[in-house]
Write an enzyme that holds these catalytic residues in place. Structure first.
Site, PDB file in Angstrom:
ATOM      1  N   ASP A  21       0.832  -1.200   0.000  1.00  0.00           N
ATOM      2  CA  ASP A  21       0.000   0.000   0.000  1.00  0.00           C
ATOM      3  C   ASP A  21       0.868   1.252   0.000  1.00  0.00           C
ATOM      4  O   ASP A  21       1.915   1.288   0.662  1.00  0.00           O
ATOM      5  CB  ASP A  21      -0.904  -0.005   1.234  1.00  0.00           C
ATOM      6  CG  ASP A  21      -2.111   0.911   1.082  1.00  0.00           C
ATOM      7  OD1 ASP A  21      -2.285   1.492   0.001  1.00  0.00           O
ATOM      8  OD2 ASP A  21      -2.877   1.032   2.050  1.00  0.00           O
ATOM      9  N   ARG A  25       0.448   7.463  -3.185  1.00  0.00           N
ATOM     10  CA  ARG A  25       0.833   8.564  -2.304  1.00  0.00           C
ATOM     11  C   ARG A  25       2.334   8.856  -2.408  1.00  0.00           C
ATOM     12  O   ARG A  25       2.770  10.004  -2.342  1.00  0.00           O
ATOM     13  CB  ARG A  25       0.446   8.232  -0.860  1.00  0.00           C
ATOM     14  CG  ARG A  25      -1.004   8.540  -0.531  1.00  0.00           C
ATOM     15  CD  ARG A  25      -1.443   7.925   0.772  1.00  0.00           C
ATOM     16  NE  ARG A  25      -1.722   6.491   0.603  1.00  0.00           N
ATOM     17  CZ  ARG A  25      -1.999   5.676   1.606  1.00  0.00           C
ATOM     18  NH1 ARG A  25      -2.009   6.147   2.851  1.00  0.00           N
ATOM     19  NH2 ARG A  25      -2.271   4.407   1.386  1.00  0.00           N
ATOM     20  N   ARG A  34       0.595   8.552 -10.553  1.00  0.00           N
ATOM     21  CA  ARG A  34       0.420   7.360  -9.727  1.00  0.00           C
ATOM     22  C   ARG A  34       1.117   6.141 -10.337  1.00  0.00           C
ATOM     23  O   ARG A  34       1.658   5.296  -9.618  1.00  0.00           O
ATOM     24  CB  ARG A  34      -1.069   7.064  -9.529  1.00  0.00           C
ATOM     25  CG  ARG A  34      -1.790   8.035  -8.615  1.00  0.00           C
ATOM     26  CD  ARG A  34      -3.281   7.731  -8.538  1.00  0.00           C
ATOM     27  NE  ARG A  34      -3.539   6.390  -8.052  1.00  0.00           N
ATOM     28  CZ  ARG A  34      -3.592   6.052  -6.765  1.00  0.00           C
ATOM     29  NH1 ARG A  34      -3.379   6.972  -5.828  1.00  0.00           N
ATOM     30  NH2 ARG A  34      -3.861   4.814  -6.408  1.00  0.00           N
ATOM     31  N   HIS A  38       3.500   2.908  -8.922  1.00  0.00           N
ATOM     32  CA  HIS A  38       3.298   1.468  -9.106  1.00  0.00           C
ATOM     33  C   HIS A  38       4.553   0.815  -9.692  1.00  0.00           C
ATOM     34  O   HIS A  38       4.916  -0.300  -9.316  1.00  0.00           O
ATOM     35  CB  HIS A  38       2.111   1.223 -10.027  1.00  0.00           C
ATOM     36  CG  HIS A  38       0.799   1.663  -9.444  1.00  0.00           C
ATOM     37  ND1 HIS A  38       0.424   1.344  -8.148  1.00  0.00           N
ATOM     38  CD2 HIS A  38      -0.225   2.396  -9.968  1.00  0.00           C
ATOM     39  CE1 HIS A  38      -0.774   1.864  -7.902  1.00  0.00           C
ATOM     40  NE2 HIS A  38      -1.179   2.513  -8.983  1.00  0.00           N
ATOM     41  N   THR A  67      -9.981  -7.553  -6.110  1.00  0.00           N
ATOM     42  CA  THR A  67     -11.219  -7.549  -6.885  1.00  0.00           C
ATOM     43  C   THR A  67     -11.837  -6.156  -6.894  1.00  0.00           C
ATOM     44  O   THR A  67     -12.583  -5.816  -7.820  1.00  0.00           O
ATOM     45  CB  THR A  67     -12.220  -8.555  -6.300  1.00  0.00           C
ATOM     46  OG1 THR A  67     -12.340  -8.343  -4.882  1.00  0.00           O
ATOM     47  CG2 THR A  67     -11.773  -9.996  -6.530  1.00  0.00           C
ATOM     48  N   GLU A  68     -11.539  -5.343  -5.885  1.00  0.00           N
ATOM     49  CA  GLU A  68     -12.076  -3.986  -5.812  1.00  0.00           C
ATOM     50  C   GLU A  68     -11.266  -2.982  -6.640  1.00  0.00           C
ATOM     51  O   GLU A  68     -11.744  -1.877  -6.923  1.00  0.00           O
ATOM     52  CB  GLU A  68     -12.130  -3.522  -4.351  1.00  0.00           C
ATOM     53  CG  GLU A  68     -13.151  -4.240  -3.485  1.00  0.00           C
ATOM     54  CD  GLU A  68     -12.708  -5.636  -3.074  1.00  0.00           C
ATOM     55  OE1 GLU A  68     -13.577  -6.496  -2.841  1.00  0.00           O
ATOM     56  OE2 GLU A  68     -11.483  -5.877  -2.986  1.00  0.00           O
ATOM     57  N   LEU A 132      12.585 -19.475  -2.381  1.00  0.00           N
ATOM     58  CA  LEU A 132      11.416 -18.783  -1.843  1.00  0.00           C
ATOM     59  C   LEU A 132      10.136 -19.185  -2.569  1.00  0.00           C
ATOM     60  O   LEU A 132      10.098 -19.254  -3.794  1.00  0.00           O
ATOM     61  CB  LEU A 132      11.619 -17.273  -1.983  1.00  0.00           C
ATOM     62  CG  LEU A 132      10.466 -16.383  -1.496  1.00  0.00           C
ATOM     63  CD1 LEU A 132      10.377 -16.408   0.025  1.00  0.00           C
ATOM     64  CD2 LEU A 132      10.637 -14.951  -2.002  1.00  0.00           C
ATOM     65  N   GLU A 208       0.056 -12.620  13.286  1.00  0.00           N
ATOM     66  CA  GLU A 208       0.371 -11.357  13.954  1.00  0.00           C
ATOM     67  C   GLU A 208       0.353 -10.245  12.897  1.00  0.00           C
ATOM     68  O   GLU A 208       0.747 -10.468  11.750  1.00  0.00           O
ATOM     69  CB  GLU A 208       1.747 -11.427  14.621  1.00  0.00           C
ATOM     70  CG  GLU A 208       1.882 -12.550  15.635  1.00  0.00           C
ATOM     71  CD  GLU A 208       0.910 -12.440  16.803  1.00  0.00           C
ATOM     72  OE1 GLU A 208       0.500 -11.302  17.115  1.00  0.00           O
ATOM     73  OE2 GLU A 208       0.562 -13.477  17.382  1.00  0.00           O
TER      74      GLU A 208
END
Length: 241
Positions: A21, A25, A34, A38, A67-68, A132, A208
């Site tokens: 996230d 910004r 923007r 990304h 999905t949003e 990984l 956590e």
């Protein structure tokens, strides 16, 4: 597993899940579009995969496109899909170099044919790698995942594969996108937001949570270690005493 990091012996979480996230910004603070954020965020993903493995993390799962996220401006969505195409192509080379296994979870039918083909190729060529375990969530929403799982499970039950009485937590989990993965031990969200945003609601039941104000493009190995240090302050009782 324990490992010395920053002069401390720390228990390393086996599986870390991250909500990426703050790209937009981050770009806005630099008076950039923007999509530039990304692009920088994608580079951070590449580096954190390497850092996570070097720290001792075995599984890393990232929330790349929900999905949003289709509700974002069409121009931004198209730019994200272009970035995704390039990332998937480049990732094939990185998996061979870094011995990394890649999986993609989410509802893939809405993605374009060439993106789905690239996903299939990436998963196939990396399937035997032993480094990984990296999972990318694309067009993923936890509620959507659980509804898809319940439909599939209900159909199998209807066809006689098992009885209603035989439905257990373990059986339900076997229908989820993450059926081949252990549940996350630690969930990280960047940019200061403190919510799950429809992310791994079933799988994070006993994880956590670590929230940081750092925007994703600025997230680095030291911030990842801080999250692991926080993880080590928690007493994980899983409902016991």
């Amino acid at each position: 597993m324990e490992k010395e990091l920053n002069g401390k012996m720390l228990v390393i979480p086996e599986h870390v899940a991250i909500i990426l996230d703050g790209n937009g910004r981050w770009a806005k603070k630099r008076l950039m579009p923007r999509n530039y954020g990304h692009s920088q965020g994608a580079k951070t993903v590449e580096q954190i995969c390497e850092d996570a493995w070097n720290i001792g993390i075995k599984y890393l799962t990232v929330y790349a496109f929900s999905t949003e996220n289709w509700r974002r401006p069409d121009k931004e969505v198209k730019a994200l899909m272009r970035l995704l195409r390039k990332y998937l192509k480049d990732c094939i080379e990185r998996t061979a170099k870094n011995n990394m296994r890649v999986r993609v979870i989410g509802e893939k039918s809405r993605l374009d044919d060439d993106i789905r083909a690239a996903i299939d190729e990436l998963e196939e060529v990396s399937a035997a790698n032993t480094g990984l375990n990296f999972t990318i969530a694309l067009n993923y929403g936890s509620r959507d995942e659980m509804v898809r799982a319940m439909r599939h499970m209900a159909q199998d039950c209807k066809e006689g594969a098992f009885s209603v009485e035989e439905i257990t937590e373990e059986r339900f989990a076997s229908y989820l996108d993450t059926k081949d993965l252990p549940d996350p031990d630690l969930m990280i969200r960047t940019s200061g937001e403190q919510r799950l945003s429809n992310w791994l609601l079933w799988q994070l039941a006993y994880a956590e949570f670590y929230f940081t104000d750092v925007l994703w493009p600025d997230f680095d190995k030291q911030e990842l270690i801080r999250a692991v240090e926080y993880y080590n302050t928690r007493e994980r009782r899983f409902g016991g005493v």
